[in-house]
Design an enzyme around this catalytic site. Structure first.
Site, PDB file in Angstrom:
ATOM      1  N   ASP A  96       0.873  -1.170   0.000  1.00  0.00           N
ATOM      2  CA  ASP A  96       0.000   0.000   0.000  1.00  0.00           C
ATOM      3  C   ASP A  96       0.912   1.223   0.000  1.00  0.00           C
ATOM      4  O   ASP A  96       1.755   1.361   0.895  1.00  0.00           O
ATOM      5  CB  ASP A  96      -0.871  -0.065   1.270  1.00  0.00           C
ATOM      6  CG  ASP A  96      -1.952   0.987   1.324  1.00  0.00           C
ATOM      7  OD1 ASP A  96      -2.003   1.864   0.444  1.00  0.00           O
ATOM      8  OD2 ASP A  96      -2.748   0.938   2.287  1.00  0.00           O
ATOM      9  N   HIS A 155      -2.219   1.468   8.978  1.00  0.00           N
ATOM     10  CA  HIS A 155      -2.963   0.258   9.337  1.00  0.00           C
ATOM     11  C   HIS A 155      -2.146  -0.981   9.051  1.00  0.00           C
ATOM     12  O   HIS A 155      -1.374  -1.017   8.080  1.00  0.00           O
ATOM     13  CB  HIS A 155      -4.274   0.212   8.537  1.00  0.00           C
ATOM     14  CG  HIS A 155      -4.056   0.505   7.087  1.00  0.00           C
ATOM     15  ND1 HIS A 155      -3.859  -0.481   6.158  1.00  0.00           N
ATOM     16  CD2 HIS A 155      -3.914   1.678   6.412  1.00  0.00           C
ATOM     17  CE1 HIS A 155      -3.652   0.080   4.970  1.00  0.00           C
ATOM     18  NE2 HIS A 155      -3.667   1.390   5.094  1.00  0.00           N
ATOM     19  N   HIS A 163      -7.082  -3.691   6.031  1.00  0.00           N
ATOM     20  CA  HIS A 163      -7.047  -2.943   7.298  1.00  0.00           C
ATOM     21  C   HIS A 163      -7.148  -3.900   8.469  1.00  0.00           C
ATOM     22  O   HIS A 163      -8.145  -4.604   8.612  1.00  0.00           O
ATOM     23  CB  HIS A 163      -8.207  -1.949   7.386  1.00  0.00           C
ATOM     24  CG  HIS A 163      -8.040  -0.783   6.484  1.00  0.00           C
ATOM     25  ND1 HIS A 163      -8.725  -0.658   5.306  1.00  0.00           N
ATOM     26  CD2 HIS A 163      -7.248   0.307   6.560  1.00  0.00           C
ATOM     27  CE1 HIS A 163      -8.360   0.460   4.696  1.00  0.00           C
ATOM     28  NE2 HIS A 163      -7.467   1.067   5.440  1.00  0.00           N
ATOM     29  N   GLU A 188       0.895   6.240   6.915  1.00  0.00           N
ATOM     30  CA  GLU A 188       0.420   7.216   5.929  1.00  0.00           C
ATOM     31  C   GLU A 188       0.091   8.569   6.550  1.00  0.00           C
ATOM     32  O   GLU A 188      -1.068   8.858   6.833  1.00  0.00           O
ATOM     33  CB  GLU A 188      -0.750   6.673   5.101  1.00  0.00           C
ATOM     34  CG  GLU A 188      -1.872   6.017   5.836  1.00  0.00           C
ATOM     35  CD  GLU A 188      -2.928   5.483   4.850  1.00  0.00           C
ATOM     36  OE1 GLU A 188      -3.245   6.170   3.867  1.00  0.00           O
ATOM     37  OE2 GLU A 188      -3.439   4.373   5.081  1.00  0.00           O
TER      38      GLU A 188
HETATM   39 CO    CO Z   1      -3.217   2.681   3.383  1.00  0.00          CO
END
Ligand code: CO
Length: 291
Positions: A96, A155, A163, A188
Site C-alpha cells: 500500500d 494500518h 485494514h 500514511e
Molecule cells: Co493505506
C-alpha cells in the site's frame, strides 16, 4: 515470517513503487480522470499482481477514498493537489503506497507529509509503540506549519486484508500497540492546511463486502457475484457490471453485507497532502517494501 511470504510482500512493494511512479507521470492539467485511473489500474493488475483496492485519487481538501465513477467527466486542472493511493497484492500479500502530485504551488505542504513519513520510518523497530510513531509524524508536520490529520491512520496488513491491527496514528497518543518483528503495516501521514480532521462527504465510490449473508434482491445478488473474486478486498462502483447499482448497494449496506467508504475531506478550500509506504518490522529496524 517465512522467507516465501517476505519475498511476496517485497515483490508486491517493488511493483507498487514502479506502477505509482509511472502513474504519476500521467497526471497533468487536462488529463481525464477516468483515463488516467484505468491506465494505472490496468498496469497494477497485470501478470501475477492484482489490485488490493481501487486506485484512490483524491483532490485538494479530499484526503482519501475518491476514485472515478462511471463516465466520470472530470479532468485534472492547474492548481490541483492530487493524492494517488495504490494497493496491489501478490497472492494476497499487499503493498500500500501513496504519493502527492502538485499541479500548483504547494511544494512545502507536499514536503511535510513526505518528511513526516521518513521520520516515522526511522522510528520503526521492535519495542517502539505506535504512539511514538504518531508523535514523530505530528512533530514533523507541525514544525512545518501544518496540521496532521488526527482521524486518519496507517494500518496493519494481512493476506487479502487491507485494514487490521495495528493502527498507526498520525498524532501522538499514549502508548498503544508495541511493535514486534514480522508486523506488516502501512504508515500514511496526511498534512493539511485545514482543521486536521476529516468528515465523510456524500460521494461514495468504494465499497467492500464484509459478510456472506444471503440476500433476496436479484440485483444485489448480481453485485455479490461480480465481486466474489475480490476475497473481501474493496471494489469500485465503476467496476460493477450494472451501471445503476445504487439501490442494490444500499440494500446490501442496510443488510450489513457491504460497507461503504465515503470520500473523506477536510474543510472546503483546504489542501491535504499524503505519503504512504508499507513496512515489515525486522529484528532491529524495518524493510520498506514500497521504496
Ligand atoms: Co493505506
Amino acid at each position: 515470517m517465512e522467507d516465501e511470504i517476505f519475498d511476496k510482500y517485497c515483490q508486491a512493494g517493488a511493483f507498487a513503487a514502479s506502477v505509482i511512479r509511472k502513474g504519476a507521470r500521467e497526471i497533468r492539467p487536462g488529463a481525464p480522470y477516468i483515463e488516467v485511473i484505468e491506465f494505472i489500474e490496468d498496469l497494477a493488475s497485470s501478470g501475477e499482481s492484482g489490485l488490493a483496492f481501487p486506485l484512490n485519487v483524491s483532490l485538494n481538501e479530499d484526503a482519501a477514498h475518491d476514485t472515478a465513477s462511471f463516465g466520470d467527466e472530470r479532468v485534472f486542472a492547474p492548481g490541483d493537489l492530487v493524492k494517488l493511493d495504490l494497493g496491489v497484492h501478490f497472492d494476497g500479500y499487499i503493498a500500500d503506497t501513496a504519493i502527492t502530485i502538485d499541479l500548483g504551488n504547494n511544494g512545502l505542504l507536499v514536503d511535510a507529509s513526505r518528511e513526516a513519513l521518513s521520520r516515522a520510518i526511522e522510528k520503526v523497530r521492535p519495542g517502539v509503540t505506535v504512539g511514538e510513531i504518531g508523535a514523530a509524524i505530528q512533530a514533523e508536520i507541525e514544525s512545518r506549519g501544518y496540521r496532521p490529520i488526527a482521524n486518519l491512520t496507517g494500518h496493519g496488513l494481512g493476506r487479502f486484508v487491507v485494514h487490521r491491527s495495528p493502527s498507526i496514528p498520525n498524532i501522538a497518543i499514549q502508548g498503544g500497540v508495541v511493535l514486534e518483528e514480522g508486523m506488516v503495516f502501512a504508515i500514511e501521514p496526511f498534512a493539511t492546511t485545514g482543521s486536521g480532521h476529516v468528515n465523510e462527504k456524500r460521494r461514495v465510490e468504494i465499497f467492500q463486502q464484509i459478510s456472506q449473508k444471503p440476500v433476496r434482491l436479484a440485483t444485489a445478488r448480481k453485485i455479490l457475484e461480480a465481486v466474489s473474486g475480490r476475497q473481501g478486498m474493496p471494489f469500485a462502483k465503476r467496476w460493477l457490471p450494472d451501471n445503476k447499482p445504487d439501490i442494490a448497494l444500499a440494500t446490501l449496506i442496510h443488510a450489513g453485507v457491504v460497507h461503504a467508504f465515503p470520500v473523506l475531506s477536510d474543510i472546503p478550500g483546504s489542501l491535504v497532502s499524503q505519503h504512504e509506504h508499507t513496512v515489515i518490522v525486522t529484528g532491529d529496524h524495518c524493510v520498506v517494501t514500497t521504496a
